[in-house]
Scaffold this motif. Structure first.
Motif, PDB file in Angstrom:
ATOM      1  N   GLY A  90       0.831  -1.200   0.000  1.00 44.91           N
ATOM      2  CA  GLY A  90       0.000   0.000   0.000  1.00 44.91           C
ATOM      3  C   GLY A  90       0.864   1.247   0.000  1.00 44.91           C
ATOM      4  O   GLY A  90       2.083   1.190   0.207  1.00 44.91           O
ATOM      5  N   LEU A  92       0.783   5.619   1.178  1.00 41.36           N
ATOM      6  CA  LEU A  92       0.122   6.675   1.945  1.00 41.36           C
ATOM      7  C   LEU A  92       0.696   8.017   1.494  1.00 41.36           C
ATOM      8  O   LEU A  92       1.905   8.241   1.575  1.00 41.36           O
ATOM      9  CB  LEU A  92       0.383   6.474   3.440  1.00 41.36           C
ATOM     10  N   ARG A 125      -5.818   8.032  11.199  1.00 41.73           N
ATOM     11  CA  ARG A 125      -5.683   6.791  10.421  1.00 41.73           C
ATOM     12  C   ARG A 125      -4.309   6.747   9.759  1.00 41.73           C
ATOM     13  O   ARG A 125      -3.683   5.675   9.665  1.00 41.73           O
ATOM     14  CB  ARG A 125      -6.785   6.730   9.365  1.00 41.73           C
ATOM     15  N   ALA A 126      -3.819   7.885   9.291  1.00 41.80           N
ATOM     16  CA  ALA A 126      -2.484   7.923   8.692  1.00 41.80           C
ATOM     17  C   ALA A 126      -1.427   7.486   9.705  1.00 41.80           C
ATOM     18  O   ALA A 126      -0.511   6.724   9.384  1.00 41.80           O
ATOM     19  CB  ALA A 126      -2.182   9.328   8.162  1.00 41.80           C
ATOM     20  N   LEU A 129      -1.484   3.788  10.088  1.00 45.99           N
ATOM     21  CA  LEU A 129      -0.903   3.086   8.952  1.00 45.99           C
ATOM     22  C   LEU A 129       0.615   3.218   8.918  1.00 45.99           C
ATOM     23  O   LEU A 129       1.319   2.333   8.433  1.00 45.99           O
ATOM     24  CB  LEU A 129      -1.500   3.631   7.643  1.00 45.99           C
ATOM     25  N   TRP A 130       1.132   4.354   9.429  1.00 43.52           N
ATOM     26  CA  TRP A 130       2.594   4.606   9.411  1.00 43.52           C
ATOM     27  C   TRP A 130       2.970   5.124  10.790  1.00 43.52           C
ATOM     28  O   TRP A 130       3.114   6.335  11.009  1.00 43.52           O
ATOM     29  CB  TRP A 130       2.935   5.652   8.338  1.00 43.52           C
ATOM     30  N   TRP A 143      -4.941   6.841   0.997  1.00 48.32           N
ATOM     31  CA  TRP A 143      -4.487   5.484   1.283  1.00 48.32           C
ATOM     32  C   TRP A 143      -4.857   4.609   0.089  1.00 48.32           C
ATOM     33  O   TRP A 143      -6.022   4.497  -0.292  1.00 48.32           O
ATOM     34  CB  TRP A 143      -5.131   4.973   2.556  1.00 48.32           C
ATOM     35  N   SER A 144      -3.837   4.026  -0.535  1.00 46.72           N
ATOM     36  CA  SER A 144      -4.030   3.170  -1.704  1.00 46.72           C
ATOM     37  C   SER A 144      -3.460   1.794  -1.386  1.00 46.72           C
ATOM     38  O   SER A 144      -2.257   1.559  -1.540  1.00 46.72           O
ATOM     39  CB  SER A 144      -3.326   3.784  -2.924  1.00 46.72           C
ATOM     40  N   PRO A 145      -4.279   0.862  -0.928  1.00 47.14           N
ATOM     41  CA  PRO A 145      -3.771  -0.415  -0.422  1.00 47.14           C
ATOM     42  C   PRO A 145      -3.177  -1.338  -1.489  1.00 47.14           C
ATOM     43  O   PRO A 145      -2.426  -2.258  -1.147  1.00 47.14           O
ATOM     44  CB  PRO A 145      -5.002  -1.067   0.219  1.00 47.14           C
ATOM     45  N   PRO A 248       3.748   0.938   4.575  1.00 43.10           N
ATOM     46  CA  PRO A 248       3.393   1.406   3.239  1.00 43.10           C
ATOM     47  C   PRO A 248       4.471   2.358   2.710  1.00 43.10           C
ATOM     48  O   PRO A 248       5.271   2.911   3.477  1.00 43.10           O
ATOM     49  CB  PRO A 248       2.074   2.148   3.458  1.00 43.10           C
TER      50      PRO A 248
END
Length: 798
Positions: A90, A92, A125-126, A129-130, A143-145, A248
C-alpha cells in the motif's frame, strides 16, 4: 555466443526499460531480437532505483501503464522463476495544506474511474498506517492499499529471463560505437569493427540515450540530474513491525520526501527544489554500478524535513547517502516512439524517476508500436513527436531539467508553467503582446499569451476560482462584441506543392481537397484504425499549392506521417511555420477594425474562404473563420511584416485576448481540440465529425470506418453548481455507473458556471433523441457535481 551479423530488432540498453521492450516484443511473437548492454544488465540507473510503484497517477495514460506494470510484476515470478520482489504494501500520501488535499482527492477520484481501491483518510488513520510519522500538521491523506514495491534489478532480470526463454539474444559488455543508415532509414549497429545489420533499432540507454540517438542524427531531448536518498541501519521501530512486515510507501510531497522501510531500516529520498543537473560528459566512460559523491550540504535541508516527519531518524545511523543520476525530460513526461527524423529507429527514455513503475506498461506499449507501426493506445503525453528538434538544445536542457526534478511534487494547478529555458520560440508579434500586458506560459517551446492581466491576475495558482477569471471575462466579451487579437502564430504551417498535391491530400486527409482556389477545408488526418492523428485546416492557393494550418504541437507528427504516406505521389511539403504570423481577429467589430487599417476595401469573404488584404503597411491574406466560434478572421502575415500589422490593428481599436478566453469560447462552441477530444484512439464519428469524412477518396483510415457505429460520443456538459471547477479527466457517472471522463473544461461567461466537453459511452440513445439530458454526475476531488449533457454545442443546447 558470438555477435550476429544481422537481426530483425536490435535493442541498445539492458536496464529495466530495454529488458521490458525485449520481453514484450518476444511475447508478441517477434523473432530475431538482439539486446546489447555496454556493461552488465541493470548497471545504469535500474540497480539504484527505489522501486516504488504507485497506481494512482494524475492522468489516464500513466494510470493504465502503471496498473499493467503492477499486474505484470506480480506474475513474472510464476512465469520465469525469477522473483521480482513485488510486495503489496500500500501507499500513503500526506497532505498538509488544502491544495495538496484537493490534489490527492482528485487522484483518488480518477482511480475510482478505473476501479482502483483508494480512500481519503484522516491524520489519526495515517498515523495508524505509518506509526513512525508525526502527524500534527497533516490534514488528510490518500491510502491506496494495492500499491507496493519491487526490487528493480530483479524485475529487469525476470524480464530478461522471460525474453531469453523466447529466443532473445542478450550480449553484455558490448558497447555500441555507431549507428548506420541507408537512404535515411536506420540500417545497422556498430560495435567497434563489427556491424549488425538491423531492420529496426531501439534505443533504451538511460542517461546516455541522447548521445546514442545523435549517432543516427536523431533528437532525444533528455538530461540527467542527481537524485538522492539515504539508507539507514536497522531501527528498532521498524524491527518492531515483525519479520516480513512492511510499512506502506510514504509520500510527503509538501516536504519533497518519499520513504519506505528497507532491511529493517528506512529509505528516505527527496525531490529537492534546488536540484543538481549533471552532464554524461562528466561521468567516467566506464560508469557502471557506480554512484556520484555524497553531498550532505545539498541534502541537509531535506534531511531536516525528514527528521521533522519521522522523529525516529534522530537516533538512526545512516548507512549511506546514495546519489545516483537519473534521466529527465523538458516537460516531466517520459518519451517513446519512432524517431521523426530516422525511420526504423525507436526511442524510449527520460523516465523522470518513474522508470520502474512505468517499465512494464511502457515496454508493452513500445513493443506494440514497433510491431503495428503506430501506437495501439493513447500515448500522446509520452509521444516523442511532441518534441521538435529545436527543443533538443543542450542549453535548454541544462537549464530546465533541474527545475523538472525540483518541481516533481508540485501541485498540477491550472496555469502552472516552468520558469527556466523560456523564450526559445516567440511569435513575430511577441513585443506587442508584452506591451499589452500578456501573461505567458511556455508550451512546446513557444511563449503563448494566456491572458492580459499580467502576474497580478495570475498568482496565486489554485484549484478553485482562478485570479484571472475577471480578466478573461473582459477578453471573452471583446471576442464577442469587439475586435480581439488572438495570437495564433505558434500554429504549424506546412506548404504542400506538386502535380499530385490534391491527390496526395485526399489520401492523407478525410475531407475532399479538390476545392476551389481561395477556399479552406477543415479536416483530420487519421491512422489506419480510423483514429485522429491531427486536426487541421487546409487552404488552396493554386492548382498545385496548398497550405496546411496545424496545431502548435502537431508539426513534427504531421510531417512524419506525410513522409510515411508520400509513396509515389509527386508532391513536396515544407515546414514554413517560422515564415508567417497568424493573428486571429475575433468579434462583431472585427471587419470594421480590419477595414480601418487599410485604404483598400476589405473583400467580402465567404465563411471558410480567404483573400488578400492590406493591413497598414503589411500585405497579408485573411481567412473567414475563428477558433472561438464567434465572428472574425484569421490573418496570415509574413513574419517580417507582422509587427507592422499588429501596430496598425491596435491603433485601429483592436484589443487582446489569450488562450484562456479562446478556450472558454471553443468549449462553448463545441469545437474539438487535438490532444483533448481528438486523439489517435478517437474516431471522427465518436467526436461528431463524421460529416468531414469524404466517402470514396481513399483516405487513410477510410476502410476502418466503413459501417462504423460509434459506441461512445463527445458531448457538451453544463454544470448545475457554479462551485464545480473541473480541469480534465474527471470521471462521469450516470445511474451510478462510470460512463466517461472530461476531456476539456473551462469557465463559461455565458452561463456563469463551468462548461465541458466529455467522452461518454452512455446513455447514447437518450442523447440522440433528446436535446439535453440531466442526471449526470462528475466527481471532482471526491465530490459529485450534477450536470446536463447534449450532443449539441453548449451555447446552442443550454
Amino acid at each position: 555466443m558470438s555477435l550476429p551479423s544481422q537481426a530483425r530488432t536490435v535493442i541498445i540498453g539492458g536496464g529495466v526499460v530495454g529488458c521490458s521492450i525485449a520481453y514484450h516484443l518476444a511475447r508478441e511473437g517477434r523473432k530475431d531480437i538482439v539486446l546489447l548492454e555496454r556493461s552488465k544488465l541493470t548497471s545504469g540507473t535500474t540497480w539504484h532505483a527505489a522501486g516504488l510503484v504507485r497506481r494512482l497517477r494524475p492522468s489516464t495514460t500513466l494510470t493504465k501503464l502503471i496498473n499493467y506494470s503492477i499486474d505484470l510484476y506480480g506474475e513474472l515470478e510464476t512465469e520465469t522463476g525469477q522473483a521480482t520482489g513485488w510486495t503489496q504494501t500500500g501507499s500513503l500520501t500526506l497532505a498538509t495544506n488544502p491544495d495538496r488535499l484537493t490534489n490527492i482527492k482528485r487522484q483518488v477520484s480518477l482511480g475510482r474511474a478505473f476501479g482502483l481501491e483508494a480512500e481519503v483518510v484522516d491524520a489519526a488513520r495515517a498515523k495508524k498506517l505509518w506509526p513512525l510519522i508525526e502527524v500534527d500538521d497533516v490534514i488528510g491523506a490518500a491510502w491506496s492499499p494495492a500499491d507496493g514495491r519491487v526490487n528493480p534489478s530483479d524485475v529487469a532480470l525476470a524480464l530478461s529471463k522471460g525474453a531469453r526463454s523466447r529466443g532473445v539474444q542478450i550480449f553484455e559488455d558490448t558497447r555500441v560505437t555507431g549507428l548506420q543508415k541507408k537512404a535515411g532509414r536506420i540500417s545497422g549497429v556498430e560495435i567497434g569493427e563489427h556491424l549488425i545489420e538491423a531492420g529496426e533499432v531501439v534505443i533504451a540507454s538511460g542517461l546516455w540515450s541522447r548521445e546514442v540517438a545523435a549517432m543516427a542524427g536523431a533528437h532525444m531531448p533528455l538530461y540527467a540530474c542527481e537524485h538522492f536518498y539515504i539508507l539507514t541501519k536497522p531501527l528498532e521501530e521498524v524491527q518492531a513491525l515483525g519479520k516480513g512486515a512492511h510499512l506502506p510507501t510514504l509520500n510527503d510531497q509538501d516536504a519533497y520526501l518519499y520513504a519506505r522501510d528497507d532491511v529493517e531500516g528506512l529509505l528516505v529520498g527527496s525531490f529537492e527544489p534546488h536540484a543538481k543537473g549533471i552532464s554524461t560528459k562528466d561521468l567516467p566512460a566506464d560508469f557502471s554500478f557506480d554512484l556520484l559523491d555524497e553531498n550532505w550540504d545539498h541534502f541537509m535541508p531535506m534531511m531536516e524535513n525528514a527528521l521533522r516527519r519521522i522523529p525516529a531518524l534522530e537516533k538512526a545511523e545512516v548507512r549511506m547517502l546514495l546519489n545516483g543520476p537519473e534521466g529527465f525530460t523538458l516537460d516531466s513526461q517520459f518519451m517513446l516512439g519512432e524517431s521523426p527524423e530516422v525511420p526504423g529507429l525507436f526511442l524510449m527514455g527520460g523516465m523522470n524517476s518513474t522508470g520502474i513503475a512505468l517499465a512494464g506498461g511502457a515496454g508493452k506499449a513500445m513493443a506494440e508500436w514497433i510491431i503495428a507501426g503506430e501506437p495501439t493506445m493513447e500515448l500522446n503525453e509520452a509521444d516523442i513527436r511532441r518534441f521538435s528538434p529545436e527543443m533538443n538544445v543542450l542549453g535548454a536542457l541544462e537549464a530546465r531539467i533541474p527545475e523538472v526534478l525540483g518541481r516533481h511534487y508540485d501541485n498540477p494547478y491550472p496555469g502552472r508553467s516552468m520558469g527556466t529555458a523560456r523564450g526559445q520560440r516567440r511569435s513575430p508579434i511577441h513585443t506587442g503582446l508584452v506591451a499589452a500586458g500578456a501573461q505567458f506560459e511556455g508550451r512546446g517551446g513557444w511563449e503563448r499569451a494566456v491572458h492580459y492581466g499580467g502576474a497580478d491576475a495570475h498568482l496565486p495558482l489554485t484549484f478553485g476560482a482562478p485570479q484571472w477569471r475577471d480578466t478573461v471575462g473582459h477578453e471573452v466579451a471583446a471576442c464577442r462584441s469587439g475586435a480581439a487579437i488572438l495570437d495564433q502564430s505558434a500554429f504549424g504551417k506546412i506548404m504542400v506543392q506538386g502535380p499530385d498535391a490534391c491527390a496526395f491530400l485526399n489520401h492523407l486527409c478525410t475531407a475532399q481537397m479538390d476545392i476551389a482556389e481561395g477556399r479552406i477545408a477543415y479536416t483530420q488526418i487519421l491512422n489506419a484504425r480510423g483514429g485522429v492523428e491531427s486536426d487541421l485546416t487546409v487552404q488552396r492557393h493554386g492548382p498545385e499549392t496548398y497550405l496546411m494550418i496545424v496545431g502548435a504541437g502537431e508539426v513534427v507528427r504531421d510531417m512524419k506521417r506525410m513522409r510515411d504516406t508520400k509513396g509515389e505521389f509527386r508532391v513536396e511539403f515544407t515546414d514554413v511555420t517560422s515564415g508567417y504570423a497568424i493573428v486571429g481577429l475575433a468579434g462583431a467589430k472585427a471587419r470594421e477594425v480590419l477595414q480601418a487599417t487599410s485604404s483598400s476595401p476589405v473583400p467580402v469573404i465567404k465563411r471558410f474562404g480567404f483573400a488578400p488584404v492590406e493591413i497598414g503597411l503589411a500585405r497579408a491574406w485573411a481567412g473567414q473563420l475563428s477558433f472561438t466560434g464567434e465572428e472574425g478572421f484569421e490573418l496570415y502575415v509574413p513574419s517580417d511584416m507582422a509587427m507592422a500589422a499588429h501596430e496598425t490593428l491596435v491603433a485601429a481599436g483592436a484589443t487582446h485576448a489569450g488562450l484562456y478566453a479562446s478556450g472558454s469560447l471553443r468549449i462553448e462552441s463545441g469545437f474539438r481540440a487535438f490532444g483533448h477530444e481528438l486523439t489517435p484512439g478517437t474516431t471522427p464519428h465518436e467526436a461528431g465529425l463524421g460529416a468531414f469524412c469524404a466517402a470514396g477518396t481513399g483516405f487513410v483510415g477510410e476502410e476502418a470506418l466503413k459501417d462504423y457505429v460509434p459506441k461512445r460520443r463527445i458531448v457538451s456538459l453544463l454544470f448545475d453548481d457554479p462551485n464545480a471547477i473541473p480541469i480534465h479527466d474527471e470521471p462521469i457517472y450516470f445511474d451510478g455507473q462510470v460512463v466517461g471522463q472530461i476531456t476539456s473544461a473551462a469557465w463559461s461567461y455565458r452561463f456563469g458556471r463551468s462548461v465541458a466537453l466529455a467522452m461518454i459511452n452512455a446513455p447514447l440513445d437518450q442523447l440522440a433523441t433528446e436535446d439535453t439530458v440531466p442526471g449526470f454526475e462528475v466527481e471532482i476531488a471526491c465530490h459529485r457535481f450534477t450536470a446536463r449533457a447534449s450532443l449539441r454545442p453548449a451555447k446552442e443546447a443550454f
